[in-house]
Design an enzyme around this catalytic site. Structure first.
Site, mmCIF file in Angstrom:
data_model
loop_
_atom_site.group_PDB
_atom_site.id
_atom_site.type_symbol
_atom_site.label_atom_id
_atom_site.label_comp_id
_atom_site.label_asym_id
_atom_site.label_seq_id
_atom_site.Cartn_x
_atom_site.Cartn_y
_atom_site.Cartn_z
ATOM 1 N N GLU A 21 -4.161 -3.295 34.178
ATOM 2 C CA GLU A 21 -3.364 -4.225 34.989
ATOM 3 C C GLU A 21 -2.677 -5.292 34.122
ATOM 4 O O GLU A 21 -2.885 -6.493 34.313
ATOM 5 C CB GLU A 21 -4.238 -4.842 36.078
ATOM 6 C CG GLU A 21 -4.784 -3.780 37.032
ATOM 7 C CD GLU A 21 -5.511 -4.348 38.251
ATOM 8 O OE1 GLU A 21 -5.808 -5.556 38.267
ATOM 9 O OE2 GLU A 21 -5.785 -3.564 39.173
ATOM 10 N N GLU A 68 -7.454 4.020 39.218
ATOM 11 C CA GLU A 68 -8.478 3.116 39.774
ATOM 12 C C GLU A 68 -8.261 2.906 41.253
ATOM 13 O O GLU A 68 -7.136 2.745 41.730
ATOM 14 C CB GLU A 68 -8.457 1.757 39.074
ATOM 15 C CG GLU A 68 -9.584 0.827 39.546
ATOM 16 C CD GLU A 68 -9.505 -0.558 38.900
ATOM 17 O OE1 GLU A 68 -9.382 -0.627 37.671
ATOM 18 O OE2 GLU A 68 -9.572 -1.559 39.635
#
Length: 559
Positions: free
Chosen positions: A304, A407
Site C-alpha cells: 500500500e 490482500e
C-alpha cells in the site's frame, strides 16, 4: 485355473472395498458450533478436523458437486448424471466478451441485445424461470496463478503456539490434499500491523539517523522469521501436493531510511539518497531466506505505497509518490534483482487498492517502468460492483501485466471477529468471482490464523478464515475458509478461465468457469439470495447440468 481367477477377482473386490472403507475413515465431517452470528464454524482439535472428500475418478457421463451453505453443509459431495447431450449451441446464442460498465454504457449478450439494459449482466437466452448458462470452453481468457493466504507474524506465532498435533491439523487443512490446497502465499518482509511489535532488519536502540552502513552489515533476520515463519513455511511446503509459490511484501523500512525517522506511515518517504540501499535491503532479505531453504516466486514493490500516509492507528508503512516509486523500481530495484541469483523473480507493483489502477498506477509505469514489472497486486478493501471496469480497462491498456489480488480480509477495528458469520463468506466468494471474471489471475487472503482477539497485532483487529482458541487448544474454521476453498481446492495453477453467459452478479448469483490443466471443467456457482435458485448449465460437448442451489450457498461443479 478357474479357481485361481475367481479367487483373484474376489481378493481384488475385497481390496477395493477396503480402500473405500479407508477413504470413508479418513474423510472427517465438520463438528459444527453456532455462536449466533448467522452461520456456523467447524471445530478442530488434536484428534478431529473436517476434511474435503476426495474427488476421485468422475464416472462416465457424470459430474461432481461440492456444496457449502449457511445451514451448515461443508463441501458436501454429490455425483450426478448429465441430463441430455446437445450437439449445437441454442438458437440465438452468440459470444460476446464479458465487459463491465464502461463510460456508463452497458454490454449485453443474449438473444436480443435491444431488450433491457442491465449493469454488467448478460441477458440469458432461455426465458424460463430456470435460467440457462452456456459454458463455451472454446473462448478462453487469463491463466490462473493460484490462491492462498499470508504467513504473517500473527499466523506463524499462533500456529507455533498450538500443540504439535493441532499444528499438523491446521497446516493440513490449508495445504494438503485433505484440505483446500493453497499454492500461492504472501510472506511479509519484516513487521506488519499483525506483529507483536514494529521492527525492521536493521534496528537500533537509538534514533541516530546519520549512521548509514552501505554494506548492510547489520542486516539480520529476527526470531519472527527463524523461529516462526520459516519453520511453518517449510512444513507447509512439505505437505503441499502442489508446488507452493511465495511472494514477499514489505511494510517497514529501517527508521533511518525514512524522512520521518519512524516506522509508521505518516510522511514516511524513503530518503532519495538511499534508493539503492533500499533495493539492496530487498535483495538481502531474499538472500537470507534462500540460505534458510525458502525461495520466492515473486516480490511486490511495497505494501500500500500510495495510502501509507493516511493509514489509521499507526499501521507501519512506506509512502511513495508515483513517479518516485517508478524511478526506484526501474533504476534500483529491478537492476539489483536482475544482477543477483533472484533474476527470475516476478516483480509485482501497486499492491494497493483497485481505484488506483487508472488514477495513479500509470504515473508509476511511465518512462519504461511498465517493462520492468510482471504484474499488479490488488487489495480488496475498495472493491465495488461499479468499479470492475477498472480491471477491464487496465487489462486492455497493459495486456502483458497480470492482475493478482494480494490482500483481503473481513472485519474492521470495531466489528472484527464474528464466529460463524456466513455473510462474510459470501463477500469473499462475490469478490473472488468478480475478480476472476475481470482478468484477475488469483486471490490471496490476509492472515491465515488469528486468535480470539484478532491478533497478535500492533493495530486494530480483523477477522480470519481460521481462529485459534489458545485456552482450549482448538481452532475454528470460519465460513470464509470454505468460501476460499471452493476456489483454491478445485482451480489449480495453470487453469484457464472460459466463457459463460453470466459473468457478473445476476439476482444475487455469481458464476465463473475454468478449464483445468488435467482437462476437467470447473464451475463455481454462488447463491447469495434468501431463496433456492435453479440454473441449467449447458456444455455442448457434455450435456446439461441442472442445479438447484440452496439459499446462501456456494457450489463447485466438476466434470
Amino acid at each position: 485355473m478357474l479357481h485361481y481367477l475367481v479367487s483373484k477377482k474376489f481378493l481384488a473386490r475385497i481390496l477395493w472395498f477396503a480402500i473405500l472403507e479407508i477413504n470413508c475413515v479418513l474423510t472427517q465431517e465438520c463438528i459444527s458450533k453456532d455462536y449466533g452470528n448467522g452461520g456456523t464454524i467447524c471445530v478442530c482439535t488434536d484428534h478431529h478436523c473436517d476434511t474435503v472428500p476426495s474427488l476421485g475418478k468422475i464416472p462416465l457421463n457424470s459430474y461432481v458437486t461440492y456444496t457449502s451453505n449457511k445451514d451448515g453443509l461443508r463441501f458436501k459431495k454429490t455425483v450426478q448424471k448429465f441430463k441430455i447431450t446437445r450437439t449445437q449451441l441454442p438458437k440465438g446464442y452468440h459470444y460476446q466478451e464479458c465487459l463491465s460498465e464502461i463510460h456508463h454504457e452497458y454490454e449485453i449478450c443474449g438473444e436480443n441485445q435491444n431488450k433491457n439494459k442491465y449493469s454488467g449482466i448478460y441477458k440469458n437466452w432461455d426465458p424460463s424461470p430456470s435460467k440457462s448458462i452456456i459454458i463455451d470452453r472454446s473462448k478462453t481468457f487469463q491463466e490462473i496463478l493460484g490462491f492462498g493466504g499470508a504467513f504473517s507474524d500473527a499466523t506463524a506465532i499462533n500456529i507455533k503456539t498450538m500443540s504439535v498435533s493441532l499444528q499438523a491439523q491446521l497446516l493440513k487443512s490449508y495445504f494438503s490434499e485433505d484440505g483446500i490446497e493453497y499454492n500461492l502465499c504472501r510472506v511479509p518482509m519484516g513487521a506488519t500491523d499483525f506483529s507483536t511489535h514494529v521492527y525492521s532488519y536493521i534496528d537500533s536502540n537509538t534514533n541516530e539517523v546519520n549512521c548509514i552502513d552501505p554494506a548492510l552489515g547489520n542486516f539480520k533476520l529476527t526470531k519472527e522469521d527463524l523461529s516462526y515463519k520459516i519453520p511453518v513455511i517449510l512444513e507447509a511446503n512439505r505437505l503441499s501436493s502442489r508446488k507452493l509459490q511465495l511472494f514477499t511484501s514489505t511494510w517497514v523500512a529501517p527508521k533511518h531510511f525514512k524522512e520521518n525517522n519512524n516506522y509508521r506511515g505518516s510522511m514516511g518517504f524513503i530518503k532519495k539518497g538511499l534508493y539503492q540501499l533500499w533495493a539492496d535491503y530487498f535483495q538481502k532479505f531474499l538472500d537470507c531466506y534462500k540460505d534458510n531453504g525458502v525461495n520466492f516466486w515473486g516480490i511486490t514493490t511495497g505494501n500500500e505505497p500510495y495510502v501509507a500516509n493516511v493509514q489509521m492507528e499507526g499501521i507501519p508503512g512506506v509512502l511513495w509518490f508515483p513517479d518516485d516509486h517508478g524511478q526506484w523500481i526501474r533504476e534500483n530495484l529491478v537492476p539489483t534483482l536482475r544482477n543477483s541469483v533472484h533474476r527470475n523473480i516476478k516483480v509485482i507493483t501497486l499492491d494497493d487498492q483497485r481505484p488506483l489502477l487508472l488514477a495513479v498506477l500509470p504515473k508509476t509505469l511511465t518512462n519504461g517502468t511498465e517493462h520492468c514489472v510482471h504484474g499488479v497486486g490488488l487489495h480488496w478493501y475498495l472493491d465495488q460492483d461499479n468499479n470492475t471496469y477498472l480491471l477491464d480497462e487496465f487489462h486492455q491498456r497493459y495486456p502483458n501485466l497480470f492482475l493478482l489480488a494480494t490482500e483481503g480480509c473481513e472485519g474492521d477495528w470495531v466489528n472484527n471477529i464474528r464466529l460463524g458469520a456466513w455473510d462474510r463468506a459470501e463477500r469473499y466468494a462475490w469478490d473472488i468471482a468478480q475478480d476472476l471474471n475481470h482478468w484477475v489471475t488469483g486471490w490471496v487472503d490476509w492472515n491465515m490464523v488469528l486468535d480470539l482477539d484478532g491478533g497478535p497485532r500492533v493495530a486494530g483487529p480483523v477477522d480470519s478464515p481460521i481462529i485459534f482458541n489458545k485456552t482450549a487448544n482448538e481452532f475454528y474454521k470460519q465460513p470464509t475458509y470454505y468460501a476460499l476453498g471452493h476456489f483454491s481446492k478445485f482451480i489449480p495453477r495453470g487453469s484457464v478461465r472460459i466463457y459463460t453467459t453470466q459473468c457478473d452478479g445476476d439476482d444475487l448469483t455469481d458464476i465463473v468457469a475454468f478449464k483445468r490443466p488435467d482437462g476437467l471443467i470447473v464451475v463455481v456457482f454462488v447463491n447469495r439470495g434468501d431463496h433456492q435458485v435453479r440454473r441449467v448449465f449447458i456444455d455442448i460437448k457434455r450435456g446439461e447440468i441442472d442445479i438447484s442451489a440452496s439459499p446462501h450457498s456456494i457450489t463447485t461443479i466438476l466434470y
